[in-house]
Write a protein that holds these residues in place. Structure first.
Motif, PDB file in Angstrom:
ATOM      1  N   TYR A  46       0.833  -1.191   0.000  1.00 36.58           N
ATOM      2  CA  TYR A  46       0.000   0.000   0.000  1.00 36.58           C
ATOM      3  C   TYR A  46       0.867   1.238   0.000  1.00 36.58           C
ATOM      4  O   TYR A  46       1.806   1.342   0.751  1.00 36.58           O
ATOM      5  CB  TYR A  46      -0.893  -0.007   1.235  1.00 36.58           C
ATOM      6  N   ASN A  47       0.567   2.197  -0.887  1.00 37.86           N
ATOM      7  CA  ASN A  47       1.303   3.449  -0.947  1.00 37.86           C
ATOM      8  C   ASN A  47       0.324   4.597  -0.852  1.00 37.86           C
ATOM      9  O   ASN A  47      -0.503   4.782  -1.729  1.00 37.86           O
ATOM     10  CB  ASN A  47       2.076   3.566  -2.259  1.00 37.86           C
ATOM     11  N   LYS A  48       0.437   5.344   0.195  1.00 39.16           N
ATOM     12  CA  LYS A  48      -0.408   6.517   0.352  1.00 39.16           C
ATOM     13  C   LYS A  48       0.496   7.725   0.418  1.00 39.16           C
ATOM     14  O   LYS A  48       1.353   7.821   1.273  1.00 39.16           O
ATOM     15  CB  LYS A  48      -1.228   6.409   1.638  1.00 39.16           C
ATOM     16  N   GLY A  64       1.416  11.344  -9.987  1.00 38.88           N
ATOM     17  CA  GLY A  64       0.808  11.011  -8.701  1.00 38.88           C
ATOM     18  C   GLY A  64      -0.417  11.849  -8.383  1.00 38.88           C
ATOM     19  O   GLY A  64      -0.768  12.021  -7.214  1.00 38.88           O
ATOM     20  N   TYR A  91      -3.714  11.588  -8.113  1.00 41.98           N
ATOM     21  CA  TYR A  91      -4.727  10.530  -8.091  1.00 41.98           C
ATOM     22  C   TYR A  91      -6.148  11.063  -8.240  1.00 41.98           C
ATOM     23  O   TYR A  91      -6.991  10.445  -8.899  1.00 41.98           O
ATOM     24  CB  TYR A  91      -4.593   9.722  -6.803  1.00 41.98           C
ATOM     25  N   GLU A 130      -7.051   1.465  -8.775  1.00 41.36           N
ATOM     26  CA  GLU A 130      -5.690   1.803  -8.361  1.00 41.36           C
ATOM     27  C   GLU A 130      -5.613   3.242  -7.838  1.00 41.36           C
ATOM     28  O   GLU A 130      -4.958   3.523  -6.836  1.00 41.36           O
ATOM     29  CB  GLU A 130      -4.723   1.630  -9.529  1.00 41.36           C
ATOM     30  N   LEU A 186      -4.407   4.241  -4.113  1.00 42.76           N
ATOM     31  CA  LEU A 186      -3.227   5.068  -3.865  1.00 42.76           C
ATOM     32  C   LEU A 186      -3.571   6.411  -3.236  1.00 42.76           C
ATOM     33  O   LEU A 186      -2.703   7.079  -2.692  1.00 42.76           O
ATOM     34  CB  LEU A 186      -2.463   5.270  -5.175  1.00 42.76           C
TER      35      LEU A 186
END
Length: 695
Positions: free
Chosen positions: A3-5, A38, A40, A69, A73
């Motif tokens: 997981y990338n936040k 990035g 999102y 996705e 993200l």
């Protein structure tokens, strides 16, 4: 978890590569926003527009997956779960749909459903360990949720906003002021982030008053800019701040660095970047050792294990700066992300990871110090510190088991919130009742002494009901964790009683209760537990030794008494023989106690044969059954002791227990033809006719 936040993990640029077949402008723009910049939130809207224009089924399924996705993200787990489900229904041919759907179900607390998805992923990609790890994580998470640790957690409502609030750090020496990151309204940077959909991040400060109320957070002066600032730490003197800054413009993010700045009054002076990596690298989340000479941080430097790793650098000198970064190694870092380090005063490293088995998203782990700048054996802090949401950015108030951490769980005000945690102190109480052993009446004014292995001592006196209590000494507990205690109870005219209690390895508050029955000191004989000898001999059996160990304890606890040890027989057999046999048995008992370390001049062995019957032959003969008569004979075959004096002065220190060494015997010879104490028969006859339990 994979997981990338960006928000809450402090805006690390994440590039995710897929085989993309982009034929439309909307799709190309969305792909660029998602994978290159990035952005999102922008990507989600563009993908949805692209979906309405697309005719091909396979491309439409791919767009659905990319929308999922984007939600994942951008830390929107509920929407991500919905769209991964849609991608699978649309037959999007990528096993990652199962993996990420399982991860989102974990984040949403649906552990049973997550296991189903992880198993589907295992069937498709059995060589990828993330599937098996996902199953184990879901199973562990449910167990930890059902059996939480004793920490108490609650949101800090006065600090949190409807946006993201995270990564607190103490800003003064008394730990009464904190600096934290926030994306609330009023940020220095203007506009709205295409990554988060909110204001740009800044550092805020708040202080707590004596009543525990936190002040309204305000912007930290001197270091907030149009870019993103956050995830900070102060040195031990609290006069220098180290913080993360990520440069951002209309095109997105392009690298993060750690800066330092000196405190000047209520503000900070000119910041200076710490030279680590290059302008395109992503570096942040500083943590300092207690001597301020080691700086741990998260980064995507080359040579890592995957995702963001934890690295450290050491201070060479003020003029030469910091050393080249060193990776903390595979004991800490994984293929996932390790971030938000913190070093407790005792040297323990805390950090957040989505690559180790957890409860969902990021979990907080502790790792023990294994030497200078080495840590290992990471342990999940479990529920309630961790949850199915993202949990990270923990700090401790000194070495106490309380402090603050960040979580995105429900119950707060906004997205990420700052929560407090504390471990309620263990509370132990020891109480008891002291009675007269002979009468059963409570004993008033008996003295109870408590001695702990930590060197503490305390005394209490029994009240009118014979009770006592050790609980609280002006706010300081008498009974402390991980401590063993010896207890002695004394009262003039009574033998001393002793006991033990321990709180070692006890992890929950508990009340201990004891009953002490003190033997009054009188001229009357005191009966011992049943002592058996080998048939028609003075040899002690193991059972006899166990019974004499009871007397041994009395003699050790009461080092000033001198006793007469009395051995008795029943009336069966000849009087002279029974007298001789009982004397030998009394001497055997004394010899055994001497072998354990009791001074011989404290004991006088005396055999009474059948001369001190408790129940007469006439009374026995009048009994109705053989069982009753045999029980009466057994009562007569007893061993007792009487206290002769209470003024003995020990020549040496108290004896050391030497249990079960074997009994030295000055055994009285047995004559084969001599009538026995029970029935006047010979030895040979006795073996066939002896009552059960006699010998």
């Amino acid at each position: 978890m994979n997981y990338n936040k960006l928000v809450g993990l402090f805006f690390f640029a994440f590039i995710f590569s897929l085989n993309i077949s982009a034929q439309k402008n909307f799709l190309e723009e969305a792909d660029h926003a998602l994978y290159k910049e990035g952005k999102y939130f922008d990507a989600i809207e563009m993908y949805k527009k692209a979906y309405t224009k697309e005719k091909g089924r396979d491309v439409k399924a791919e767009i659905i997956f990319k929308i999922a996705e984007s939600y994942r993200l951008s830390d929107q787990a509920e929407q991500a779960e919905v769209w991964y489900d849609k991608a699978i229904l649309a037959r999007y041919n990528n096993p990652l749909s199962y993996l990420h759907l399982g991860e989102m179900k974990m984040l949403n607390g649906k552990y049973d459903e997550a296991i189903v998805q992880f198993k589907k992923y295992i069937a498709e990609v059995p060589e990828d360990p993330r599937g098996e790890q996902g199953v184990k994580s879901a199973q562990d998470a449910q167990k930890w949720k059902d059996q939480p640790t004793k920490y108490v957690v609650e949101p800090m409502s006065l600090l949190n906003s409807e946006g993201y609030d995270f990564s607190p750090t103490f800003a003064d020496k008394n730990n009464e002021e904190i600096i934290f990151t926030s994306l609330r309204e009023g940020a220095t940077g203007s506009g709205v982030s295409a990554v988060t959909g909110q204001s740009f991040a800044d550092l805020y400060v708040s202080s707590v008053d004596r009543k525990g109320k936190w002040s309204e957070p305000k912007l930290v002066e001197g270091i907030n800019t149009e870019s993103e600032e956050g995830s900070a730490v102060m040195n031990q003197r609290r006069n220098t701040i180290y913080f993360t800054r990520c440069m951002v413009d209309k095109k997105g993010y392009f690298g993060c660095k750690i800066y330092q700045a000196k405190k000047m009054g209520n503000a900070f002076g000119q910041e200076e970047a710490i030279a680590i990596g290059n302008d395109s690298t992503t570096i942040g989340h500083p943590a300092l050792s207690s001597d301020d000479k080691t700086l741990i941080f998260a980064a995507d430097l080359e040579g890592g294990y995957g995702g963001k790793d934890l690295w450290y650098t050491t201070l060479i000198s003020r003029s030469k700066g910091w050393s080249e970064p060193i990776n903390l190694g595979s004991d800490i870092n994984t293929k996932g992300d390790e971030m938000f380090p913190y070093i407790k005063e005792d040297g323990t490293l805390y950090f957040a990871s989505d690559g180790l088995p957890g409860m969902g998203g990021l979990d907080i782990f502790s790792a023990e110090s294994l030497g200078e700048n080495k840590w290992g054996n990471p342990q999940n802090m479990k529920s309630p510190i961790n949850s199915n949401a993202n949990d990270f950015g923990i700090i401790f108030n000194g070495n106490q088991n309380r402090g603050y951490f960040t979580t995105s769980r429900q119950g707060g005000k906004g997205e990420d919130d700052i929560w407090s945690f504390s471990e309620p102190p263990l509370f132990f109480k020891l109480n008891g009742l002291v009675k007269n052993l002979e009468t059963g009446e409570p004993l008033v004014a008996a003295t109870v002494t408590l001695i702990g292995t930590d060197g503490t001592t305390a005394e209490a006196e029994t009240d009118a009901a014979g009770t006592f209590e050790f609980a609280d000494n002006a706010g300081d507990p008498y009974i402390k964790p991980n401590t063993s205690y010896s207890i002695s109870v004394t009262k003039p005219g009574f033998l001393k009683a002793k006991g033990n209690e321990t709180t070692v390895d006890i992890e929950e508050s508990k009340q201990f209760s004891h009953l002490y029955e003190l033997q009054p000191i009188t001229k009357d004989p005191i009966k011992l537990p049943e002592i058996l000898y080998e048939f028609n001999k003075t040899t002690l059996t193991q059972q006899a030794k166990d019974s004499l160990n009871y007397l041994y304890g009395i003699l050790v606890d009461n080092p000033n008494i001198v006793i007469e040890l009395k051995a008795n027989t029943d009336s069966r057999g000849s009087g002279p023989y029974n007298l001789k046999l009982s004397q030998g048995r009394a001497e055997s008992a004394v010899n055994y106690l001497v072998s354990l370390g009791i001074a011989e001049d404290r004991m006088v062995p005396k055999g009474y044969g059948e001369n001190a019957l408790l129940i007469t032959d006439a009374e026995i003969n009048a009994m109705a059954t053989e069982e009753e008569r045999e029980a009466a004979h057994q009562l007569n075959r007893r061993t007792e002791f009487s206290i002769l004096r209470t003024d003995y002065i020990p020549k040496n220190s108290a004896p050391t227990p030497k249990m079960d060494q074997g009994t030295p015997q000055d055994e009285v010879p047995t004559e084969e033809s001599t009538p026995t104490e029970e029935n006047g028969s010979t030895n040979e006859q006795k073996e066939d006719t002896a009552p059960e339990g006699e010998e």
